[in-house]
Write an enzyme that holds these catalytic residues in place. Sequence first.
Site, mmCIF file in Angstrom:
data_model
loop_
_atom_site.group_PDB
_atom_site.id
_atom_site.type_symbol
_atom_site.label_atom_id
_atom_site.label_comp_id
_atom_site.label_asym_id
_atom_site.label_seq_id
_atom_site.Cartn_x
_atom_site.Cartn_y
_atom_site.Cartn_z
ATOM 1 N N ASP A 1 -16.867 8.450 -63.454
ATOM 2 C CA ASP A 1 -16.627 8.609 -62.016
ATOM 3 C C ASP A 1 -17.858 9.226 -61.362
ATOM 4 O OD1 ASP A 1 -16.563 11.303 -62.562
ATOM 5 O OD2 ASP A 1 -14.492 11.633 -61.931
ATOM 6 N N ILE A 2 -17.847 9.232 -60.050
ATOM 7 C CA ILE A 2 -19.015 9.676 -59.272
ATOM 8 C C ILE A 2 -18.935 11.196 -59.103
ATOM 9 C CG2 ILE A 2 -20.253 9.423 -57.102
ATOM 10 C CD1 ILE A 2 -18.861 6.701 -56.805
ATOM 11 N N GLU B 1 -12.840 6.840 -57.028
ATOM 12 C CA GLU B 1 -14.219 6.747 -57.494
ATOM 13 C C GLU B 1 -14.267 6.630 -59.015
ATOM 14 O OE1 GLU B 1 -13.400 11.236 -57.418
ATOM 15 O OE2 GLU B 1 -12.704 9.408 -56.462
#
Length: 757
Positions: A638-639, A681
């Site tokens: 994920d970001i 995300e």
Amino acid sequence: MIKNQNIYLAGALFIIIVVLIAGVIFFTGPIPIKNISSFNSNLLLKTIKLNNDIRNIKSSLDKVIYYSALKPSPIQKEGFKKALNKLNFRFTKTDRQYKELNIFIKKNSVFLKNNRQIIIYFNKSYFKWRNISKPILAAIIKYPEYILSKISYKIFLRDTLYLSHLPTINIVKATRIYFLKTMNIAIYIFIIATVVIIIMLILFFYYFNKFNEILLKSEQRFKSLFYNLPLIAFILDIETGCFIDVNNAAVEFYGYSKYELLKISIEKINIFTDSQEQRKFRKMAAEKGSHNIFFKHKLKNGEVKTVQSFGTAISLNNKLYLLIIILDITERKLLEDKLEESEELFRILTENLITGILLYREKYIYANPTAESILGYTQDEFYQKYVWDIFPDEFDKKIIKKAIEKRLSGENMGPSHFTFKALTKQNKEIWLLIASTTVKYKDKLTALASFIDITEMINLRNELEREKEFFKILIENIGVPISLNKEKIIYVNSEMENLTGYSKEELYNMNIWDIFYVNNKQKEEIKSNIKRRLNGEKFISEFIFKLKNKSETELWVKVLSGTIFYNNEWVVIVVLTDVTNEMLEEQKILKEKENYKLLSEFDDLTGIYNRRAYKAKFHEAFNTAMRYGRPLSLIMFDIDKFKDINDNLGHQAGDIILKEISAAVKENLRTADYFARIGGEEFMIISLETNIDKAKELAERLRLKIENHNFSTGNKITCSFGVVSFNKNDTEESLEYRVDLALYKAKENGRNRVENA
């Protein structure tokens, strides 16, 4: 000389003004064709979608009724609960569709100010839904056990659902009339403008040839006219097609410089026409002149334009060349294609309605193709008939005449429902279920009726109500295939023989399932139902099977079975209805739904697979790995600090980052890798035939790719990765839990890193 120059300039100026006026009328015009076309298309699509939802409600209701009639059991209760939930879902969806269509019509009322009939159709349908269908369905969903126990209520409810159907043919007709009227105005404007342009071009060529000798003596005046002509013009060598000279409009249109054009031939621009054909055109144009010749020209920027070419021979320095005038008609061609597409859509909708539609006063005004098919009359034959002519019963005629008088006088404007016996052109008596109402057509009150042929249903109901001693006569003459069955078939009527192609003697040596294409599960279900019926249990079953017949023709039949007491014992009665056409159409629809399902597996924002598609693929990949012991790895990432990005830069910037990360990762994966967005995300990669070391290498490569990527938002973006590989003790849940744990570990250890668990 000055006089000739003034005449020439005045003529050129006049042509420019005419061309500009024609262009303004055509391209900007007073008729919003695009908006009207878009509105009509959306209205028809929403109407069809709403009617499909109403049909789906009936289908769900039939399942609820079916399960409610079964003997209580865990399977029956589960099936009943699921059917009721589906009915509730479709009921809520249809109600929402009505509200959305209501808002859509109000929001776009400006397009209906000259077509109020559509609003009347919708308001009537919406009124029936709110006040009849919706309250009844709500009552069924709330009190299903009480209401569904009443057979009369079931029949009434099925009929009332059809009351809410929007009369699609009327909407099609109303929108088609308004759209055609609008298009006619636009076409007339277009034709007038085109004619004016053509006339002025003809005048131009006339004066051009008239002053040809003068222009030869004054090359400077000719070039002034040529270079400043607002139309695209150039001079070609007749043999080679090379450009000899081009005007400013040609340079601007094609995007090449004048120097570049003079170095090439027309064949580099007209790449869609064979070179030999182009040479023929140039020679023909030089000899006879050319009009209405259409080509596709490729511009320097790669764009393709549809052009209309006018050519004539001119003499320069005692040599013949070809002067070409070009008109860009790309927009006009697109408009013509759109018009043809809309007309085709109207034709398809009109010709494929499943109910008969009649518009009438004392005589018929309109009948759709389904009405022609059911009653056997052509449009012209309908126009010659009074409405009551097709009804043989004198008492029915009187009722119909009186009803028409009330409608045409305005005394009765609301909907009415009747069942009448009608006579087809072939003198065949059929039963029609008719729903009629009053509409305004050409400023006069007019009756509108929709109907369906319920002959088979009426015949079956009447025959089943007769005395038992007439039973054989009944099933021999009912006109539908019927059989009586115990363990084997014990009796069939002639219709059953005709449909299957087998004789009675052959059928009596067969089981009922032998005449259908069924699998083992279906065969066992049929056997179980027969056993229950032979013990006296009464219930109705309905199936659709493909029929085995001697001719090997593809036939689909609806199988309706029940229990009757015949010759002092319980037997199974089976009634078949040919539904081949409906099944073929349904197969077509299922194929379209399958195509839609494929589309629905992708995430709208990023274009990669969504969570739903990931779940299906992961289940498949896990089972393969478990069964055959093949390597399988999951990479989850994920970001980092994505919430801060959304909070500081806005969700639009966040969406851009999601798209760019998805594109960067996708182009660095193998074809066999499965890449999906499973949350806001959060992303998941299913890496087939990949062990933990290879998976970590891939994750590290992707991490660096993202870290070094120049995002268009100007941010420095990093991602944290978790990597796991399948082992024999894993379940689907444990493998996903471990990769989630690895990602959490990467976050805890400082982010922008790869961890495994």
